[in-house]
Motif scaffolding. Structure first.
Motif, PDB file in Angstrom:
ATOM      1  N   GLU A 132     -27.545  43.634  72.409  1.00 15.29           N
ATOM      2  CA  GLU A 132     -26.915  43.225  73.832  1.00 15.29           C
ATOM      3  C   GLU A 132     -27.139  42.050  74.437  1.00 15.29           C
ATOM      4  O   GLU A 132     -26.363  41.616  75.128  1.00 15.29           O
ATOM      5  N   ALA A 133     -28.357  41.758  74.474  1.00 16.34           N
ATOM      6  CA  ALA A 133     -29.086  40.510  74.919  1.00 16.34           C
ATOM      7  C   ALA A 133     -28.448  39.344  74.409  1.00 16.34           C
ATOM      8  O   ALA A 133     -28.164  38.480  75.203  1.00 16.34           O
ATOM      9  N   ILE A 134     -28.254  39.255  73.273  1.00 14.06           N
ATOM     10  CA  ILE A 134     -27.531  38.235  72.619  1.00 14.06           C
ATOM     11  C   ILE A 134     -26.112  38.082  73.018  1.00 14.06           C
ATOM     12  O   ILE A 134     -25.725  36.888  73.397  1.00 14.06           O
ATOM     13  N   ALA A 135     -25.461  38.956  73.324  1.00 15.33           N
ATOM     14  CA  ALA A 135     -24.187  39.186  73.934  1.00 15.33           C
ATOM     15  C   ALA A 135     -24.025  38.436  75.219  1.00 15.33           C
ATOM     16  O   ALA A 135     -23.261  37.903  75.766  1.00 15.33           O
ATOM     17  N   ALA A 193     -29.779  38.497  79.968  1.00 17.74           N
ATOM     18  CA  ALA A 193     -30.424  38.815  78.344  1.00 17.74           C
ATOM     19  C   ALA A 193     -31.919  38.968  78.453  1.00 17.74           C
ATOM     20  O   ALA A 193     -32.389  39.751  77.678  1.00 17.74           O
ATOM     21  N   ARG A 194     -32.410  38.075  79.229  1.00 17.89           N
ATOM     22  CA  ARG A 194     -33.797  38.202  79.311  1.00 17.89           C
ATOM     23  C   ARG A 194     -34.603  39.572  79.781  1.00 17.89           C
ATOM     24  O   ARG A 194     -35.404  40.068  79.201  1.00 17.89           O
ATOM     25  N   GLU A 195     -33.843  40.176  80.781  1.00 22.42           N
ATOM     26  CA  GLU A 195     -34.248  41.448  81.375  1.00 22.42           C
ATOM     27  C   GLU A 195     -33.867  42.334  80.023  1.00 22.42           C
ATOM     28  O   GLU A 195     -34.704  43.360  79.834  1.00 22.42           O
ATOM     29  N   ALA A 215     -33.143  37.175  68.338  1.00 21.17           N
ATOM     30  CA  ALA A 215     -32.525  37.300  69.627  1.00 21.17           C
ATOM     31  C   ALA A 215     -33.221  36.424  70.626  1.00 21.17           C
ATOM     32  O   ALA A 215     -32.252  35.777  71.477  1.00 21.17           O
ATOM     33  N   GLU A 216     -34.481  36.320  70.688  1.00 16.99           N
ATOM     34  CA  GLU A 216     -35.101  35.526  71.543  1.00 16.99           C
ATOM     35  C   GLU A 216     -34.670  33.841  71.453  1.00 16.99           C
ATOM     36  O   GLU A 216     -34.387  33.103  72.372  1.00 16.99           O
ATOM     37  N   GLU A 217     -34.722  33.580  70.127  1.00 18.88           N
ATOM     38  CA  GLU A 217     -34.214  32.255  69.854  1.00 18.88           C
ATOM     39  C   GLU A 217     -32.880  31.845  70.057  1.00 18.88           C
ATOM     40  O   GLU A 217     -32.427  30.793  70.677  1.00 18.88           O
ATOM     41  N   PHE A 218     -31.920  32.852  69.906  1.00 15.06           N
ATOM     42  CA  PHE A 218     -30.632  32.861  70.379  1.00 15.06           C
ATOM     43  C   PHE A 218     -30.680  32.353  71.931  1.00 15.06           C
ATOM     44  O   PHE A 218     -29.586  31.559  72.421  1.00 15.06           O
ATOM     45  N   ILE A 219     -31.023  33.358  72.485  1.00 16.84           N
ATOM     46  CA  ILE A 219     -31.133  33.333  74.139  1.00 16.84           C
ATOM     47  C   ILE A 219     -31.486  31.967  74.361  1.00 16.84           C
ATOM     48  O   ILE A 219     -31.007  31.268  75.394  1.00 16.84           O
ATOM     49  N   LEU A 246     -31.467  29.191  72.789  1.00 16.13           N
ATOM     50  CA  LEU A 246     -30.467  28.287  72.419  1.00 16.13           C
ATOM     51  C   LEU A 246     -29.317  28.330  73.289  1.00 16.13           C
ATOM     52  O   LEU A 246     -28.600  27.128  73.827  1.00 16.13           O
ATOM     53  N   TYR A 247     -28.984  29.520  73.610  1.00 11.36           N
ATOM     54  CA  TYR A 247     -27.633  29.617  74.475  1.00 11.36           C
ATOM     55  C   TYR A 247     -27.935  29.043  75.890  1.00 11.36           C
ATOM     56  O   TYR A 247     -27.176  28.534  76.632  1.00 11.36           O
ATOM     57  N   GLU A 248     -29.410  29.221  76.304  1.00 12.37           N
ATOM     58  CA  GLU A 248     -29.653  28.615  77.692  1.00 12.37           C
ATOM     59  C   GLU A 248     -29.656  27.263  77.438  1.00 12.37           C
ATOM     60  O   GLU A 248     -29.326  26.483  78.582  1.00 12.37           O
ATOM     61  N   LYS A 249     -30.052  26.722  76.329  1.00 13.80           N
ATOM     62  CA  LYS A 249     -30.015  25.075  76.348  1.00 13.80           C
ATOM     63  C   LYS A 249     -28.526  24.553  76.351  1.00 13.80           C
ATOM     64  O   LYS A 249     -28.230  23.578  76.915  1.00 13.80           O
ATOM     65  N   LEU A 250     -27.574  25.222  75.868  1.00 15.86           N
ATOM     66  CA  LEU A 250     -26.400  24.896  75.699  1.00 15.86           C
ATOM     67  C   LEU A 250     -25.508  25.049  77.342  1.00 15.86           C
ATOM     68  O   LEU A 250     -24.768  24.254  77.881  1.00 15.86           O
ATOM     69  N   GLU A 251     -26.050  26.021  77.952  1.00 17.11           N
ATOM     70  CA  GLU A 251     -25.681  26.306  79.426  1.00 17.11           C
ATOM     71  C   GLU A 251     -25.770  24.875  80.315  1.00 17.11           C
ATOM     72  O   GLU A 251     -25.103  24.820  81.228  1.00 17.11           O
ATOM     73  N   SER A 252     -27.235  24.765  79.924  1.00 19.08           N
ATOM     74  CA  SER A 252     -27.887  23.487  80.892  1.00 19.08           C
ATOM     75  C   SER A 252     -27.150  22.000  80.797  1.00 19.08           C
ATOM     76  O   SER A 252     -27.530  21.110  81.248  1.00 19.08           O
TER      77      SER A 252
END
Length: 105
Positions: free
Chosen positions: A25-28, A38-40, A92-96, A98-104
């Motif tokens: 769910e966090a990855i999604a 996601a972090r929560e 999952a933490e790695e994906f989060i 990565l997605y955070e970097k893509l968002e920025s």
């Protein structure tokens, strides 16, 4: 099979499955750009996996105190669920991240 081992095995399986589901769910959430959510959710996943780990610790402590544990396919299956959930949490933490970097960008 000893009733206690049966109970411990299903405790591990249940909590590990819940923790892995939360990590999914966090990855999604991260994929949708909801990094904080996601972090929560990952925080919740880690709290749940701690419950599974407590069951495992109970077995380890018992064995350390001289109590033999009957190893069954169910217990092996439970351990497999726990380790897979823990590995998935790390991914999952790695994906989060990565997605955070893509968002920025």
């Amino acid at each position: 099979m000893d009733e206690k081992i049966f109970e411990i095995s299903f405790g591990i399986i249940g909590y590990a499955g819940d923790a892995k589901g939360l990590a999914f769910e966090a990855i999604a959430q991260a994929k949708k750009g909801n990094i904080e959510a996601a972090r929560e959710t990952m925080k919740n996943s880690k709290e749940v996996i701690t419950k599974a780990h407590r069951f495992q610790t109970e077995l380890i402590q018992g064995e350390a105190n001289g109590s033999k544990t009957e190893v069954s396919v169910l217990l092996v299956h439970a351990q497999d669920h726990l380790m897979n959930a823990m590995n998935f949490q790390q991914l999952a933490e790695e994906f989060i991240d990565l997605y955070e970097k893509l968002e920025s960008k």
